[in-house]
Design a protein around this motif. Structure first.
Motif, mmCIF file in Angstrom:
data_model
loop_
_atom_site.group_PDB
_atom_site.id
_atom_site.type_symbol
_atom_site.label_atom_id
_atom_site.label_comp_id
_atom_site.label_asym_id
_atom_site.label_seq_id
_atom_site.Cartn_x
_atom_site.Cartn_y
_atom_site.Cartn_z
ATOM 1 N N GLN A 29 0.851 -1.177 0.000
ATOM 2 C CA GLN A 29 0.000 0.000 0.000
ATOM 3 C C GLN A 29 0.891 1.232 0.000
ATOM 4 N N ARG A 30 0.619 2.149 -0.918
ATOM 5 C CA ARG A 30 1.387 3.385 -1.027
ATOM 6 C C ARG A 30 0.648 4.488 -0.298
ATOM 7 N N SER A 31 1.384 5.365 0.384
ATOM 8 C CA SER A 31 0.697 6.434 1.091
ATOM 9 C C SER A 31 1.474 7.741 1.092
ATOM 10 N N ALA A 32 2.771 7.718 1.213
ATOM 11 C CA ALA A 32 3.539 8.951 1.397
ATOM 12 C C ALA A 32 3.466 9.899 0.207
ATOM 13 N N THR A 33 3.239 9.382 -0.988
ATOM 14 C CA THR A 33 3.223 10.231 -2.183
ATOM 15 C C THR A 33 1.963 10.007 -3.025
ATOM 16 N N PHE A 34 0.902 9.527 -2.360
ATOM 17 C CA PHE A 34 -0.372 9.264 -3.034
ATOM 18 C C PHE A 34 -1.513 9.738 -2.155
ATOM 19 N N SER A 35 -2.596 10.188 -2.779
ATOM 20 C CA SER A 35 -3.835 10.519 -2.078
ATOM 21 C C SER A 35 -4.808 9.371 -2.305
ATOM 22 N N GLY A 36 -5.515 8.960 -1.266
ATOM 23 C CA GLY A 36 -6.457 7.859 -1.390
ATOM 24 C C GLY A 36 -5.767 6.523 -1.177
ATOM 25 N N ILE A 37 -6.455 5.454 -1.573
ATOM 26 C CA ILE A 37 -5.930 4.105 -1.375
ATOM 27 C C ILE A 37 -5.338 3.600 -2.686
ATOM 28 N N THR B 276 -1.636 10.149 -7.625
ATOM 29 C CA THR B 276 -0.285 10.462 -7.174
ATOM 30 C C THR B 276 -0.232 11.909 -6.690
ATOM 31 N N TYR B 277 0.853 12.255 -6.037
ATOM 32 C CA TYR B 277 1.193 13.652 -5.799
ATOM 33 C C TYR B 277 1.824 14.189 -7.094
ATOM 34 N N TRP B 278 2.030 15.477 -7.158
ATOM 35 C CA TRP B 278 2.792 16.066 -8.256
ATOM 36 C C TRP B 278 4.189 15.453 -8.250
ATOM 37 N N HIS B 279 4.738 15.193 -9.424
ATOM 38 C CA HIS B 279 6.094 14.651 -9.489
ATOM 39 C C HIS B 279 6.678 14.817 -10.886
ATOM 40 N N THR B 280 7.989 14.621 -10.979
ATOM 41 C CA THR B 280 8.702 14.637 -12.260
ATOM 42 C C THR B 280 9.619 13.424 -12.296
ATOM 43 N N HIS B 281 10.103 13.120 -13.492
ATOM 44 C CA HIS B 281 11.050 12.023 -13.684
ATOM 45 C C HIS B 281 12.275 12.571 -14.394
ATOM 46 N N GLU B 282 13.410 12.123 -13.952
ATOM 47 C CA GLU B 282 14.680 12.595 -14.494
ATOM 48 C C GLU B 282 14.792 12.371 -16.000
ATOM 49 N N VAL B 283 14.364 11.219 -16.488
ATOM 50 C CA VAL B 283 14.463 10.904 -17.926
ATOM 51 C C VAL B 283 13.083 10.808 -18.560
ATOM 52 N N GLY B 284 12.104 10.295 -17.837
ATOM 53 C CA GLY B 284 10.744 10.197 -18.351
ATOM 54 C C GLY B 284 9.994 9.046 -17.720
ATOM 55 N N GLN B 285 8.748 8.862 -18.160
ATOM 56 C CA GLN B 285 7.906 7.785 -17.638
ATOM 57 C C GLN B 285 6.939 7.336 -18.727
ATOM 58 N N VAL B 286 6.688 6.028 -18.767
ATOM 59 C CA VAL B 286 5.681 5.451 -19.653
ATOM 60 C C VAL B 286 4.608 4.829 -18.768
ATOM 61 N N LEU B 287 3.352 5.178 -19.022
ATOM 62 C CA LEU B 287 2.216 4.579 -18.329
ATOM 63 C C LEU B 287 1.435 3.749 -19.339
ATOM 64 N N THR B 288 1.198 2.484 -19.021
ATOM 65 C CA THR B 288 0.388 1.602 -19.857
ATOM 66 C C THR B 288 -0.839 1.239 -19.038
ATOM 67 N N VAL B 289 -1.988 1.782 -19.409
ATOM 68 C CA VAL B 289 -3.212 1.581 -18.628
ATOM 69 C C VAL B 289 -3.733 0.165 -18.892
ATOM 70 N N THR B 290 -3.861 -0.618 -17.812
ATOM 71 C CA THR B 290 -4.264 -2.023 -17.943
ATOM 72 C C THR B 290 -5.729 -2.265 -17.603
ATOM 73 N N SER B 291 -6.346 -1.355 -16.867
ATOM 74 C CA SER B 291 -7.776 -1.495 -16.578
ATOM 75 C C SER B 291 -8.337 -0.181 -16.066
ATOM 76 N N GLY B 292 -9.643 -0.045 -16.233
ATOM 77 C CA GLY B 292 -10.344 1.096 -15.677
ATOM 78 C C GLY B 292 -10.159 2.393 -16.435
ATOM 79 N N ARG B 293 -10.445 3.485 -15.709
ATOM 80 C CA ARG B 293 -10.419 4.825 -16.288
ATOM 81 C C ARG B 293 -9.852 5.794 -15.274
ATOM 82 N N GLY B 294 -9.054 6.734 -15.772
ATOM 83 C CA GLY B 294 -8.472 7.726 -14.891
ATOM 84 C C GLY B 294 -8.040 8.955 -15.647
ATOM 85 N N PHE B 295 -7.078 9.672 -15.069
ATOM 86 C CA PHE B 295 -6.606 10.922 -15.648
ATOM 87 C C PHE B 295 -5.104 11.053 -15.471
ATOM 88 N N VAL B 296 -4.504 11.804 -16.386
ATOM 89 C CA VAL B 296 -3.122 12.240 -16.277
ATOM 90 C C VAL B 296 -3.147 13.739 -16.533
#
Length: 128
Positions: free
Chosen positions: A15-23, A49-69
């Motif tokens: 379970q993530r909590s320090a950098t995420f809102s909700g469960i 998630t909280y606001w964040h950046t990545h040094e080189v980048g990030q790829v998100l592959t949505v596997t289920s459901g619906r959300g936002f970026v």
């Protein structure tokens, strides 16, 4: 070459909590190797998630459901199962589930992740 086996017997979702809102839960797919880390992240409705950046980048592959970026200063974009998102280096962003849906994605993070503050409810509420 290294082979990373699927979920280990007896492994417990983290379970993530320090950098995420909700469960939010996450299962590692590949521990950090040469600056690349891959995890399967499961967001309950309304979590993000909280606001964040990545040094080189990030790829998100949505596997289920619906959300936002959402990039800082822009309108949140809907993402759903089958979508792939590329977030270039140093783009400040957040991602998470819609208020009425679970959402899971495989996150491939390249380089260091720099976590910032929680996304304000008013910013998240703009995701419709």
């Amino acid at each position: 070459m290294k082979v990373f086996r699927g979920r280990s017997e007896g492994a417990v979702s983290e379970q993530r909590s320090a950098t995420f809102s909700g469960i939010v839960y996450a299962d590692p797919i590949m521990p950090k190797q040469d600056g690349v880390m891959i995890g399967h992240v499961f967001f309950t409705p309304g979590s993000r998630t909280y606001w964040h950046t990545h040094e080189v980048g990030q790829v998100l592959t949505v596997t289920s459901g619906r959300g936002f970026v959402c990039l800082d200063g822009e309108t949140p974009l809907e993402i759903r199962q089958g979508d792939v998102v590329w977030i270039p280096a140093d783009e400040r962003h957040w991602h998470g589930a819609a208020t009425d849906s679970f959402m899971s994605h495989i996150a491939t993070s390249i380089g260091e992740t720099r976590w910032e503050e929680e996304v304000e409810q008013a910013v998240y509420a703009a995701a419709r």
